[in-house]
Design an enzyme around this catalytic site. Structure first.
Site, short mmCIF file in Angstrom:
data_model
loop_
_atom_site.label_atom_id
_atom_site.label_comp_id
_atom_site.label_asym_id
_atom_site.label_seq_id
_atom_site.Cartn_x
_atom_site.Cartn_y
_atom_site.Cartn_z
N GLU A 49 -7.22 -5.49 0.15
CA GLU A 49 -7.56 -6.22 -1.07
C GLU A 49 -7.64 -5.31 -2.28
O GLU A 49 -7.18 -5.66 -3.36
CB GLU A 49 -8.88 -6.96 -0.89
CG GLU A 49 -8.87 -8.05 0.16
CD GLU A 49 -9.12 -7.52 1.57
OE1 GLU A 49 -9.17 -8.33 2.50
OE2 GLU A 49 -9.24 -6.29 1.74
N PRO B 216 -2.27 4.02 14.49
CA PRO B 216 -3.40 3.10 14.74
C PRO B 216 -4.08 2.69 13.44
O PRO B 216 -4.18 3.48 12.50
CB PRO B 216 -4.33 3.93 15.62
CG PRO B 216 -3.94 5.35 15.40
CD PRO B 216 -2.49 5.35 15.05
N ARG B 217 -4.51 1.45 13.39
CA ARG B 217 -5.19 0.94 12.19
C ARG B 217 -6.38 1.81 11.83
O ARG B 217 -6.63 2.08 10.65
CB ARG B 217 -5.64 -0.50 12.45
CG ARG B 217 -6.50 -1.11 11.35
CD ARG B 217 -5.75 -1.28 10.07
NE ARG B 217 -6.53 -1.98 9.07
CZ ARG B 217 -6.16 -2.12 7.80
NH1 ARG B 217 -5.01 -1.59 7.40
NH2 ARG B 217 -6.90 -2.78 6.95
N GLU C 34 3.82 -4.49 3.14
CA GLU C 34 3.95 -3.05 2.90
C GLU C 34 5.27 -2.53 3.45
O GLU C 34 5.93 -1.70 2.82
CB GLU C 34 2.77 -2.31 3.52
CG GLU C 34 1.44 -2.61 2.85
CD GLU C 34 0.27 -1.94 3.54
OE1 GLU C 34 -0.79 -1.80 2.89
OE2 GLU C 34 0.38 -1.57 4.72
#
Length: 424
Positions: free
Chosen positions: A59, A269-270, A334
């Site tokens: 965000e 990885p996130r 993205e």
């Protein structure tokens, strides 16, 4: 209902302090800035101030084009940006346009406790307050309204699940909160319908500001070093993966390497702190956080922060994490913004509109499981012209919202009371 929330949050303040301290121990809060969560730390500049609040990384990065447009149109206005996560606090300052860095201040958002919100508003005194997506904090919004601060809800999101909860549990409060906004810019037509049904009045034309974001950056020297190491190898990127997905990614990669032995699979990885665990799953694969390059290995772990722009530029195809497990998916735009063909699993609820647009344009494909992922990737590697066409279609999708930051900036600046926006 508002009185219950007011006193309930006030009574919960000691528990919230304890929770914040526990989160420090897990790396989820910044101990040096913990008091900001109680509204301390104001350093208001002179003149006009617009406050923008965004929950987390996605965000906060999505509002950068809006922030740039606001800064260009209103050179005498300063900006306060609040977020709620350590990751966003670290990443956002590196992405602020250089010409705005002296005019943008970051703070952690205060929790929705009346005393803490009062302290925050007393210190910062914003002229306009903008909330991004679904940040409907009752005590915060009611306190702003009581002070006459114009409110905007940008890229407003109301999922079917949230809509059902508001409608069944607190329809009156929803109507009061949404009715207090002078501007609501919905993310999609579906969001607009749900918001209107809950009582929203000042609805602008729908448009997803995440479509208008700038491409993720990439350090040229680091990109060149990776390209030199990888050479002509095809690259499969699994971006922003969550627990339970890495095993499936590795299974698909193992199936592919029997036919495509040169394939390099990069797992990002996130949460980078999972890098060691993901590396262990991959038999001790090299980790970027340890300064290693892929070399000739089949798997590489990209467990660093803020470098996805590098890997999307290298990828033959990208899988979007959080979608093979019921998390709701991560942001596929993205990848699309860098012309990268997109794959994702069945769980893309968090980005339903974006994923639907990409699918409709032929820029993305949905795969139900690891076997389908391997089969789809194999087809793309066999027919590279199809992958190239998907990448071109992805660029076309994200070009659709180029005028949105300007439209939103004009609407936000129109809320500034008194003098013309550019006069401060």
């Amino acid at each position: 209902m508002s009185g219950v929330l007011h006193w309930g949050a006030t009574m919960a303040a000691p528990l919230l302090r304890w929770t914040l301290r526990r989160r420090v121990g897990r790396g989820k809060e910044d101990p040096a800035r913990l008091r900001e969560r109680e509204g301390f730390g104001a350093a208001r500049p002179e003149g006009r101030l617009i406050w923008l609040h965004a929950a987390s990384v996605g965000e906060s990065l999505s509002i950068l084009p809006l922030l740039a447009e606001l800064g260009r149109r209103a050179p005498a206005v300063d900006f306060l940006v609040t977020t709620g996560t350590v990751t966003s606090a670290r990443l956002l300052p590196t992405r602020i346009p250089p010409e705005l860095r002296g005019r943008v201040t970051h703070r952690y958002a205060p929790l929705d406790v009346p005393e803490w919100i009062t302290r925050f508003l007393d210190g910062w005194r914003p002229d306009v307050a903008c909330f991004v997506e679904s940040e409907l904090w009752p005590n915060t919004l009611l306190a702003c309204a009581a002070r006459g601060i114009p409110l905007a809800l940008l890229n407003a999101r109301m999922s079917q699940r949230s809509y059902g909860r508001w409608r069944s549990l607190a329809p009156g409060l929803a109507r009061r909160l949404l009715g207090g906004f002078a501007l609501i810019a919905p993310r999609s037509a579906e969001d607009a319908q749900r918001l209107a049904a809950l009582g929203a009045r000042e609805l602008a034309a729908p448009g997803d500001i995440k479509l208008a974001a700038e491409p993720l950056p990439a350090d040229p020297a680091k990109l060149e070093a990776l390209r030199g190491c990888i050479g002509a190898r095809p690259v499969f990127l699994a971006a922003s993966t969550h627990p339970g997905e890495d095993e499936q990614i590795l299974a698909a990669a193992a199936e592919l390497t029997s036919r495509w032995p040169a394939l390099l699979t990069i797992i990002a990885p996130r949460h980078p702190e999972r890098g060691a665990a993901v590396s262990a799953l991959a038999g001790g694969a090299a980790r970027r956080s340890e300064g290693k390059l892929p070399g000739v290995a089949a798997v590489y772990i990209a467990d660093t922060m803020g470098e996805l722009g590098l890997f999307y530029r290298l990828a033959t195809c990208a899988f979007i994490g959080g979608s093979l497990v019921p998390h709701g998916g991560q942001n596929p735009l993205e990848a699309a913004r860098l012309g990268c063909p997109v794959l994702f699993g069945p769980h893309m609820e968090n980005f339903a509109d974006a994923s639907a647009a990409l699918l409709a344009a032929g820029a993305a494909r949905r795969v139900p499981d690891a076997a389908a992922l391997a089969a789809t990737l194999s087809g793309m590697l066999t027919r590279p012209e199809e992958a190239a066409a998907m990448g071109s279609a992805a660029l076309h999708v994200v070009s659709a919202a180029t005028d949105l930051p300007g439209r939103l900036a004009g609407a936000v600046l129109a809320l500034l009371p008194g003098k013309a926006a550019g006069q401060g």
